[in-house]
Design a protein around this motif. Structure first.
Motif, short mmCIF file in Angstrom:
data_model
loop_
_atom_site.label_atom_id
_atom_site.label_comp_id
_atom_site.label_asym_id
_atom_site.label_seq_id
_atom_site.Cartn_x
_atom_site.Cartn_y
_atom_site.Cartn_z
N VAL A 96 0.84 -1.20 0.00
CA VAL A 96 0.00 0.00 0.00
C VAL A 96 0.87 1.26 0.00
O VAL A 96 0.65 2.20 -0.76
CB VAL A 96 -0.92 0.01 1.24
N LEU A 97 1.91 1.23 0.85
CA LEU A 97 2.77 2.41 0.93
C LEU A 97 3.49 2.66 -0.38
O LEU A 97 3.73 3.80 -0.78
CB LEU A 97 3.79 2.24 2.06
N LYS A 98 3.84 1.56 -1.03
CA LYS A 98 4.55 1.70 -2.31
C LYS A 98 3.64 2.33 -3.34
O LYS A 98 4.00 3.29 -4.02
CB LYS A 98 5.03 0.32 -2.78
N GLU A 99 2.42 1.80 -3.39
CA GLU A 99 1.49 2.32 -4.39
C GLU A 99 1.11 3.77 -4.12
O GLU A 99 1.14 4.61 -4.99
CB GLU A 99 0.21 1.48 -4.39
N HIS A 100 0.77 4.00 -2.85
CA HIS A 100 0.18 5.30 -2.55
C HIS A 100 1.21 6.43 -2.39
O HIS A 100 0.97 7.56 -2.79
CB HIS A 100 -0.66 5.18 -1.28
N PHE A 101 2.33 6.12 -1.79
CA PHE A 101 3.31 7.19 -1.50
C PHE A 101 4.63 7.00 -2.23
O PHE A 101 5.56 7.76 -2.03
CB PHE A 101 3.59 7.26 0.01
N LYS A 127 -2.03 -4.93 19.23
CA LYS A 127 -2.85 -4.04 18.40
C LYS A 127 -2.24 -3.93 17.01
O LYS A 127 -1.96 -2.85 16.52
CB LYS A 127 -2.93 -2.65 19.05
N VAL A 128 -1.98 -5.10 16.44
CA VAL A 128 -1.24 -5.14 15.18
C VAL A 128 -2.12 -4.81 13.97
O VAL A 128 -3.34 -4.92 14.08
CB VAL A 128 -0.64 -6.55 14.99
N PRO A 129 -1.51 -4.49 12.85
CA PRO A 129 -0.11 -4.11 12.65
C PRO A 129 0.15 -2.73 13.22
O PRO A 129 -0.77 -1.92 13.32
CB PRO A 129 0.07 -4.09 11.13
N ALA A 130 1.41 -2.49 13.59
CA ALA A 130 1.74 -1.25 14.27
C ALA A 130 2.87 -0.53 13.56
O ALA A 130 3.66 -1.15 12.86
CB ALA A 130 2.16 -1.55 15.71
N MET A 131 2.89 0.77 13.72
CA MET A 131 4.03 1.52 13.17
C MET A 131 4.34 2.72 14.04
O MET A 131 3.51 3.20 14.81
CB MET A 131 3.75 1.96 11.73
N LEU A 132 5.56 3.17 13.87
CA LEU A 132 5.99 4.41 14.51
C LEU A 132 6.18 5.43 13.40
O LEU A 132 6.83 5.15 12.40
CB LEU A 132 7.37 4.21 15.16
N THR A 142 -4.90 -0.54 9.00
CA THR A 142 -5.50 -1.19 7.83
C THR A 142 -5.01 -0.41 6.62
O THR A 142 -4.40 0.66 6.76
CB THR A 142 -7.03 -1.10 7.87
N ALA A 143 -5.28 -0.97 5.45
CA ALA A 143 -4.86 -0.29 4.22
C ALA A 143 -5.43 1.13 4.18
O ALA A 143 -4.76 2.07 3.76
CB ALA A 143 -5.31 -1.08 3.00
N GLU A 144 -6.67 1.28 4.66
CA GLU A 144 -7.28 2.62 4.63
C GLU A 144 -6.66 3.52 5.69
O GLU A 144 -6.28 4.65 5.43
CB GLU A 144 -8.80 2.56 4.86
N SER A 145 -6.55 2.98 6.92
CA SER A 145 -6.12 3.86 8.01
C SER A 145 -4.68 4.32 7.83
O SER A 145 -4.34 5.45 8.18
CB SER A 145 -6.33 3.19 9.37
N ILE A 146 -3.87 3.46 7.24
CA ILE A 146 -2.47 3.88 7.12
C ILE A 146 -2.34 5.07 6.18
O ILE A 146 -1.57 6.01 6.41
CB ILE A 146 -1.57 2.69 6.70
N ILE A 147 -3.14 5.08 5.13
CA ILE A 147 -3.11 6.21 4.19
C ILE A 147 -3.60 7.47 4.89
O ILE A 147 -2.99 8.54 4.82
CB ILE A 147 -3.99 5.90 2.96
N ILE A 149 -3.67 8.10 8.07
CA ILE A 149 -2.75 8.57 9.12
C ILE A 149 -1.57 9.33 8.49
O ILE A 149 -1.24 10.44 8.91
CB ILE A 149 -2.23 7.39 9.96
N LEU A 150 -1.00 8.73 7.49
CA LEU A 150 0.18 9.37 6.89
C LEU A 150 -0.17 10.70 6.23
O LEU A 150 0.66 11.60 6.17
CB LEU A 150 0.87 8.42 5.90
N ALA A 151 -1.41 10.79 5.78
CA ALA A 151 -1.83 12.05 5.15
C ALA A 151 -1.71 13.20 6.14
O ALA A 151 -1.55 14.36 5.75
CB ALA A 151 -3.27 11.91 4.65
N ARG A 152 -1.76 12.88 7.45
CA ARG A 152 -1.67 13.95 8.45
C ARG A 152 -0.25 14.48 8.62
O ARG A 152 -0.04 15.50 9.24
CB ARG A 152 -2.16 13.41 9.81
#
Ligand SMILES: Cc1cc2nc3c(=O)[nH]c(=O)nc-3n(C[C@H](O)[C@H](O)[C@H](O)COP(=O)(O)O)c2cc1C
Ligand code: SF4
Ligand code: SF4
Ligand code: SF4
Ligand code: FES
Ligand code: FES
Lengths: 154, 425, 873
Positions: A96-101, A127-132, A142-147, A149-152
């Motif tokens: 997802v990160l590759k495609e979107h960003f 509370k997986v998957p997790a990121m810093l 999730t695929a949606e939430s990660i996008i 979140i990063l948009a912020r």
């Protein structure tokens, strides 16, 4: 050279320790916070402040994942792919990160916004998957939430 | 009666981060008791309680405290190991989030008992939020005189500081942690001399895990007698289990030592997600060997063993895998972790862990050859027992565990020249 | 606690079935080695902390559940150890396999092949089967450093290099970079080492990962022919060196010897500074100035010419009009004969040397006050000091291996106090005291008063009692403005309460602007603190030269010119007359003053380059130009030789035999490893002696030494033991010696506190470069390639006041001229002081200074009246 504020912050940490070398990790954190990463002259400045040999400081900095020797994107994304997160398909999030960003592990996005690291466990395995992202923890991705979140992060 | 006095995490939801709340619910009673009864009493109680270190090795805590107390060199230090880096482990984080004063009380007890004036909490770099929380908690305690110069009129002093690690699993290993705290590359030291006599700055040092410190106030609160009756006789007391993976309710569970693995998974965590079947469990963090569904009767404590494996409880991190997980891939991911985290000091671990990783990657990609399983076993055998510290051993134990329990899956990968589970999950 | 056994001294353990008794504490590996049981190692290195990383030294210890690394395991009473079982062989073979999986198979092109531990062990334990199918690590060899080639593909990560660099050399210039598999050994910059280039890491590396560029790809270890033991001639430490000679007779390389002096250490000059011997600018033929040009002539012609010109001048103007400079780079034999030529052949006492700038005065005053036995201490024992005080000296550049021993002392817990500027000890000092130049000696005096407040002098040396009763000292309060009294008192307390104190001083003390008073303060400190004294001699043979009477008022022995017995003995032995004892010879600077005035007409310079090495070198050069006869005996066409009428080519220390006396006053030998054109200095002088009618007839330098033994009672004692120096320890091990010639009366005029020389502006302090310490260094390509750019270093405040930015070109003025140099700003330097590196070009930075002759010692003290500073374009 480090900004005066960094110098005084580093000098303040000295009182916590019986010797200056013990203050090396905090000093490196402070230097990185001010400079963005740790180029040789920042390492040299830290070495001078703590009265340590330059090569010692570089050796210690290079031992740790958290210290970067090259400028990355404005934000550091560490997506955990260790077992518990792996079970929650975190590797799919890499796609997802590759495609979107345009983000690949170990690289910086073309707009210099993010640097992505395929991370080890960050202790959020329930509370997986997790990121810093920088120093913010995000979990249950999730695929949606990660996008979203990063948009912020600009 | 509040649960605070006999539980590490009295409330899984609430965070006790204000000192008055902690005091109101019985906090610092243990410290007050110790101040009256004296250091010898504290050590005696810990010994009688039978507390064993929760950092993974299960060393008798009372002996450690006594050794530091007896050493006449000064100054002395206490260090709390909050580096929690073992994948799947997050129980220390929960203590620090939910009940941080308990740790501080435990450390104050230690400082008073072994006569250490300065303490550090070596906190994982990946827990930045906790850094600020702990600094705040320490400031509150200092203001109220629970630590600081002549705290609680005990004549003992304690300055506590939080020291952030910077992303190196090996820095959780006690001697590597001390090297790291000294501002060096975090590589383990030879022992002897032991940390208790020659630790931070070459001085007597008490280094213990967060959960270990947190157990001490509980011992003093309920008394060694009742404490020793909790759980297994050889390793008594409450234990935090971090459960993750394919269970319905992952999380941290505070249960008596010796609880059977099946009870944790099925009773407390609600069994396997999506009604699928359980395939495998890593019982105590990735450093312990994997188990199969027929091993679930194992009791989780420091002495019980499961067939074919060494210690099982490790850091108490239970990772559960359902039937759809590829074991070769899982073994690979763990091997990759160890290769990434090898500090590079010793030959077998530096070279061997990456070799294991590379072979497993090949297998997972369907490029394994006939001889690879034998090769893998030999490489692991050459690391195990020969590495400088336990990290190298762990990498070997983990891989051998997968080969022992799931050898057929490895063969299937080699024979089929592909991953039967369709590659990475 | 757990190892109480180790506290006991004797340990009995069983190794491979045999019982051994060893002295503890000791590692199992070492216990085995002491009993001739060899356990293979890769990361073990004697003299540094054990590491335990390579896992080659694994052994089985009864009762321990896994194989143990014997290098890191303390031997304990009752231990039962097996070192060679099948199980152990399997493990060692496995470790070798791990080391080899990422190791290139490039032995055929690796210079280390033939002396590589990895290669040797692979043969011993059986090479790996090559079952590693993954990609090997690749990292191109780095040749970015001028001297050290770094090949990380071959590295087995034993970290011996980084540990010797940090723990032995104290440089910490390289480190392990990265973690785990992705580690490599790198200097800070990742490319150039920019280090002290001591070579220790190269010596330590068991494989071909760190190699000297100087002999890259041009020899194989098995081509080595003969090896010779010799002594480095770059400074007064006198490090032992092995010369490896190739089968074709050329020099292959120099490696440090395990001599008592340096115990395997060297500095950059010793390790890398040997190329000058084959420099194209070496002199090969004697030269005589004809029609204004120096032209090659035969030896016969040259020597005949020199002898006749010397005779002419002597006969026309008397011996007084002739003078000579002896050389601390030359041997005892050379200097002895030069002095004999001057005194007996030419009737002149005008002989002196660069030792005048340092050791001559120090040794005379300190030795005279304390007894000469107290003026020398062993270099290696420095490491055992509890407290070290360096007085305006940076031993790391002036006597590098001694400097390293100060660092070792610091690492073992000694308090190191650097008084004055000592950049080499920057990471190895507990306290630094850097008062302004004008007051620094007064502060040293205040330190002595503070010590005396705590510690009363013991011992019954009358001369010291008298001195302490009469020497005037400022108190710490008096000097409060120059150095806070608390600091002075704290340092005094540290020194006074330490059991084993060492004091270090060198030329700066000898050339103190405050005169002999400073040297007396130093001697008194040594006396009260019962300290070991280290007087640095910058040349390899300063003591030897002084012993040979290369001073205007001393005879060989040494004996005072006025010693009637010695005169009689020498005149008898030489069958010649000495100049009258009333004939006061000229000292170093007086020779040039007299030459400038036309009173000295002929000068014989052996192995010295006064046009570069003396202060006010412009004046010195003018004086040289006025001479009727200047004979220069040297290995290079130096600035001085350019002005000569006759130039005689000599040989270097690598090409000849002879003896030196180092700063410990230990007799050391040098040996001829390779051949060269030119003649040995002593043999040139021997021929001249004969031409001037003296009995000479020396065939070898040993013949000269035999005569020295007759002249000097010390040398008789010294030579009784062997020259390689294992037992030649006089006077470091006691005895007052034979030369208590100091009369305290002569020092009486200097007992008062000297006035503070007022001056404004900033101070200028010279920083001696480590690599380029003289003419030979300047002809060593390797040293030139690593030498650092000369800098004017100052702190931010001073830079700001002149609006200087880093990198600006600065021009410094004095009444003697100006110098251009680049600015460097270091916020940690003291106020109002500029630190100048010697610029090395033309006559170097010394031309910018004038000098004062110090009363009593005649040492030239540099000073300037005006100092100005401008920013260049
Ligand atoms: C590779 C490695 C990593 C470790 N990581 C941790 C850790 O993150 N936290 C911890 O408490 N102990 C860790 N340990 C165990 C410590 O070395 C040590 O045994 C423990 O901190 C002792 O505390 P305890 O007596 O309270 O158990 C680790 C050990 C090894 C070999
Ligand atoms: S086993 Fe060796 S390389 Fe691995 S982490 Fe421990 S010391 Fe470092
Ligand atoms: S040459 Fe000497 S100073 Fe330079 S890196 Fe090697 S050991 Fe260190
Ligand atoms: S460069 Fe040589 S000495 Fe240094 S770690 Fe590598 S093999 Fe060892
Ligand atoms: S495995 Fe991803 S947070 Fe622990
Ligand atoms: S020599 Fe002992 S581990 Fe390397």
């Amino acid at each position: 050279m480090l900004p005066a504020e960094a110098v005084s912050q580093i000098n303040n940490t000295l009182e916590k320790y019986p010797d200056s070398r013990s203050a090396l990790l905090p000093a490196l954190y402070i230097a990185q916070r001010h400079v963005g990463h740790l180029p040789l002259d920042a390492l040299h400045a830290v070495a001078t402040l703590l009265d340590l040999p330059d090569a010692h400081v570089r050796g210690v900095a290079s031992f740790h994942v958290m210290f970067r020797d090259s400028p990355g994107g404005r934000h550091l994304v560490q997506l955990c792919t260790n077992v518990s997160c792996m079970l929650a398909a975190s590797s799919g999030l890499l796609d997802v990160l590759k495609e979107h960003f345009g983000l690949r592990p170990g690289a910086t996005s073309p707009d210099n916004r993010f640097t992505l690291l395929e991370g080890e466990c960050i202790g959020e395995c329930e509370k997986v998957p997790a990121m810093l992202v920088d120093s913010d923890v995000h979990t249950g991705l999730t695929a949606e939430s990660i996008i979203e979140i990063l948009a912020r992060y600009e | 009666m509040s649960k605070l006095i006999d539980r590490i995490i009295p409330d899984p939801v609430r965070c006790i981060t204000g000192i008055s709340a902690y005091e109101a619910e019985g906090g610092f009673r243990a410290l007050k008791k110790a101040a009256r009864a004296g250091p010898d009493f504290v050590i005696e109680e810990i010994v009688r309680a039978g507390l064993r270190g929760r950092g993974g090795a299960g060393f008798p805590t009372g002996r450690k405290w006594a050794a530091v107390a007896e050493d006449t060199a000064t100054p002395k230090y206490i260090i709390c190991n909050a580096d929690e880096g073992e994948p799947g482990t997050f129980k220390d984080r929960l203590i620090l989030e939910k009940n941080p004063f308990l740790l501080i009380e435990g450390m104050a007890l230690a400082a008073f008992t072994v006569k250490a004036g300065v303490g550090y909490i070596y906190l994982r770099g990946e827990y930045p939020a906790l850094f600020h929380l702990l600094e705040d908690v320490i400031a509150q305690c200092r203001k109220k005189g629970y630590i600081g110069p002549d705290f609680m009129g005990t004549g003992a002093d304690l300055e506590l500081y939080v020291h952030r690690g910077a992303g190196a699993y090996i820095c959780g290993e006690e001697t590597a942690m001390i090297e790291s705290l000294e501002g060096k590359r975090g590589q383990p030291r030879s022992r002897p001399p032991y940390t208790v006599n020659y630790g931070y700055m070459g001085k007597p040092t008490l280094a213990s895990n967060v959960e270990t410190f947190a157990n001490v106030p509980i011992i003093l609160n309920i008394g060694a007698e009742s404490y020793s009756k909790i759980g297994s006789p050889e390793s008594p007391g409450p234990k935090l289990f971090s459960v993750s993976g394919d269970v319905v309710r992952p999380g941290v569970y505070e249960l008596p030592m010796g609880v059977p693995l099946s009870e944790i998974i099925y009773e407390h965590c609600g069994g396997i997600k999506g009604g699928r079947a359980l395939k495998a469990v890593i019982p105590g963090g990735v450093s312990t060997a994997v188990l199969r569904s027929d091993d679930l009767a194992c009791r989780m404590d420091f002495t019980s063993k499961c067939e074919g494996s060494m210690g099982i409880i490790g850091s108490g991190a239970v990772i559960v895998f359902d039937e759809e997980t590829c074991m070769v891939h899982t073994a690979y991911r763990i091997a990759k972790f160890f290769a990434h985290e090898s500090c590079g000091k010793c030959t077998p671990c530096r070279e061997g862990t990456d070799w294991i990783r590379a072979i497993l990657l090949r297998m997972e990609q369907g490029l394994g050859v006939e001889d690879d399983i034998r090769l893998l076993r030999e490489v692991c055998g050459n690391i195990a027992g020969n590495s400088f510290c336990a990290l190298g051993d762990s990498a070997a134990i983990s891989t051998i565990g997968f080969l022992d329990k799931f050898g057929d899956e490895f063969e299937a990968h080699i024979k089929g020249k592909t991953c039967p589970f369709g590659g990475p999950v | 606690m757990n190892n109480m056994n180790n506290m006991k001294n004797m340990i009995t353990l069983t190794i491979n079935g045999k019982k051994f008794e060893v002295k503890g504490p000791v590692k199992v590996l070492e216990a085995a080695l002491q009993n001739n049981i060899h356990i293979p190692t890769m990361c073990y290195y004697p003299k540094i902390e054990s590491f335990g990383g390579c896992r080659m030294c694994l052994v089985r210890v009864e009762g321990m559940y896994r194989l143990q690394a014997s290098c890191s395991l303390n031997a304990e009473d009752g231990m039962v150890v097996e070192t060679e079982t099948p199980e152990i062989h399997v493990a060692r073979k496995a470790m070798l396999e791990f080391m080899l999986i990422n190791h290139p198979l490039d032995c055929p092109t690796c210079d280390k092949a033939g002396e590589c531990d990895l290669q040797d062990f692979s043969v011993l334990y059986g090479a790996a089967e090559g079952r590693f199918h993954e990609r090997k690590r690749t990292e191109p060899e780095s040749t970015k450093d001028p001297l050290i080639v770094r090949n990380m593909e071959r590295c087995i990560m034993c970290t011996k290099c980084t540990r010797v660099c940090a723990e032995l050399q104290g440089a910490s210039a390289i480190n392990v970079i990265g973690r785990g598999k992705h580690t490599s050994i790198e200097p800070f910059s990742g490319s150039k080492f920019d280090c002290e280039y001591c070579g220790a890491c190269i010596i330590a590396c068991p494989v071909g990962s760190l190699m000297s560029k100087l002999h890259r790809h041009n020899y194989r270890p098995w081509d080595t022919g003969e090896q010779f033991d010799s002594t480095c001639s770059y400074c007064g430490v006198g490090c032992g060196i092995h010369m490896q000679i190739r089968e074709d007779g050329t020099l292959q390389r120099l490696i440090p010897a395990e001599s008592e002096v340096n115990q395997g250490l060297l500095c950059a000059r010793g390790f890398f500074g040997y190329e000058y011997i084959s420099s194209p600018s070496r002199l090969t033929s004697p030269l005589i100035r004809k029609d204004g040009k120096l032209v090659p002539v035969s030896w016969q012609e040259a020597l005949k010419y020199v002898a006749s010109r010397l005779k002419e001048i002597r006969d026309a103007s008397g011996g007084k009009s002739l003078a000579a400079l002896a050389s601390p780079k030359c041997t005892i034999e050379d200097n002895y004969l030069l002095q004999k030529l001057m005194r007996a052949g030419l009737g002149s006492n005008n002989i002196d040397s660069s030792a005048r700038m340092g050791l001559a005065g120090l040794r005379r005053i300190v030795g005279g006050l304390l007894g000469h036995a107290r003026t020398v201490s062993y270099v290696s024992e420095m490491a055992q000091s509890d407290a070290v005080l360096t007085v305006c000296s940076d031993p790391v550049t002036e006597a590098p291996v001694l400097g390293v021993r100060v660092r070792n002392a610091y690492d073992s817990g000694a308090a190191v106090i650097t008084f004055g500027h000592a950049p080499g000890l920057r990471h190895h000092r507990s306290v630094t005291m850097q008062p302004r130049l004008k007051e620094q000696w007064h502060v040293l005096g205040a330190l002595l008063s503070a010590v005396l407040e705590i510690k009363k002098p013991s011992g019954s040396r009358e001369m010291m009692q008298e001195l302490l009763g009469t020497l005037m000292l400022p108190t710490p309060e008096d000097m409060d403005d120059a150095m806070p009294r608390e600091v002075v008192r704290k340092v005094a307390e540290t020194l006074a309460t330490s059991a084993n104190v060492s004091l270090v001083a060198g030329r700066e003390l000898a050339c103190s602007l405050a005169g002999p008073w400073s040297i007396m303060v130093f001697a008194a400190l040594a006396h009260v603190l019962e300290a070991k004294v280290y007087l640095i001699s910058e040349g390899p043979n300063e003591h030897g030269l002084l012993d040979m009477g290369c001073e205007p008022d001393m005879l060989p022995g040494p004996a005072p010119m006025t010693d009637a017995g010695a005169r009689r003995m020498i005149e008898g032995l030489w069958d010649a007359r000495l100049p009258s004892e009333k004939e006061k010879g000229l000292s170093l600077m007086e020779i040039f003053e007299a030459a400038g005035a036309g009173d000295v007409k002929g000068l014989y310079v052996m192995g010295e380059n006064p046009a570069r090495s003396l202060p006010d070198s412009g004046f010195v050069t003018d004086a040289l130009a006025k001479l009727d006869l200047l004979v220069v005996q040297d290995i290079f066409m130096t600035e001085t030789a350019e002005l000569a009428h006759v130039v005689l080519p000599a040989k270097t220390w690598i090409e000849r035999k002879g003896t030196y006396i180092n700063m410990e006053r230990r007799l050391l030998g040098i040996d001829a490893g390779v051949g060269a054109e030119g003649k040995e200095d002593w043999s040139i002088l021997s021929e001249l002696c004969e031409a001037l009618g003296l009995k000479a007839g020396y065939k070898r330098s040993d013949d000269v030494f035999s005569e020295v033994m007759k002249v000097s009672p010390y040398y008789c004692e010294l030579h009784a033991s062997n020259i390689r120096g294992e037992t030649c320890k006089w006077p470091a091990e006691g005895g007052d010696g034979h030369e208590a010639i100091l009369d305290l009366k002569a020092l009486r005029p200097y007992l008062d506190i000297p006035p503070v020389v007022e001056g404004d502006g900033f101070d200028i302090v010279l920083e001696k470069p480590l690599f380029l310490n003289g003419t030979t260094a300047l002809h060593s390509d390797a040293l030139l390639r690593i030498s650092k750019e000369p800098l004017a270093r100052m702190n931010t405040a001073l830079a700001d006041s002149y609006k200087i930015r880093p990198g600006d070109t600065l021009r410094f003025f004095s009444e003697r001229g100006e110098i251009e140099i680049k600015a460097h700003i270091d916020p940690y330097l003291p106020d109002n002081t500029v630190y100048l590196t010697d610029t090395q070009e033309s006559a170097g930075i010394l031309k910018y200074f004038r000098y004062n002759k110090m009363p009593f010692t005649n040492a030239p003290c540099k000073y300037t009246q005006k100092t100005g500073l401008k920013r260049g374009e």
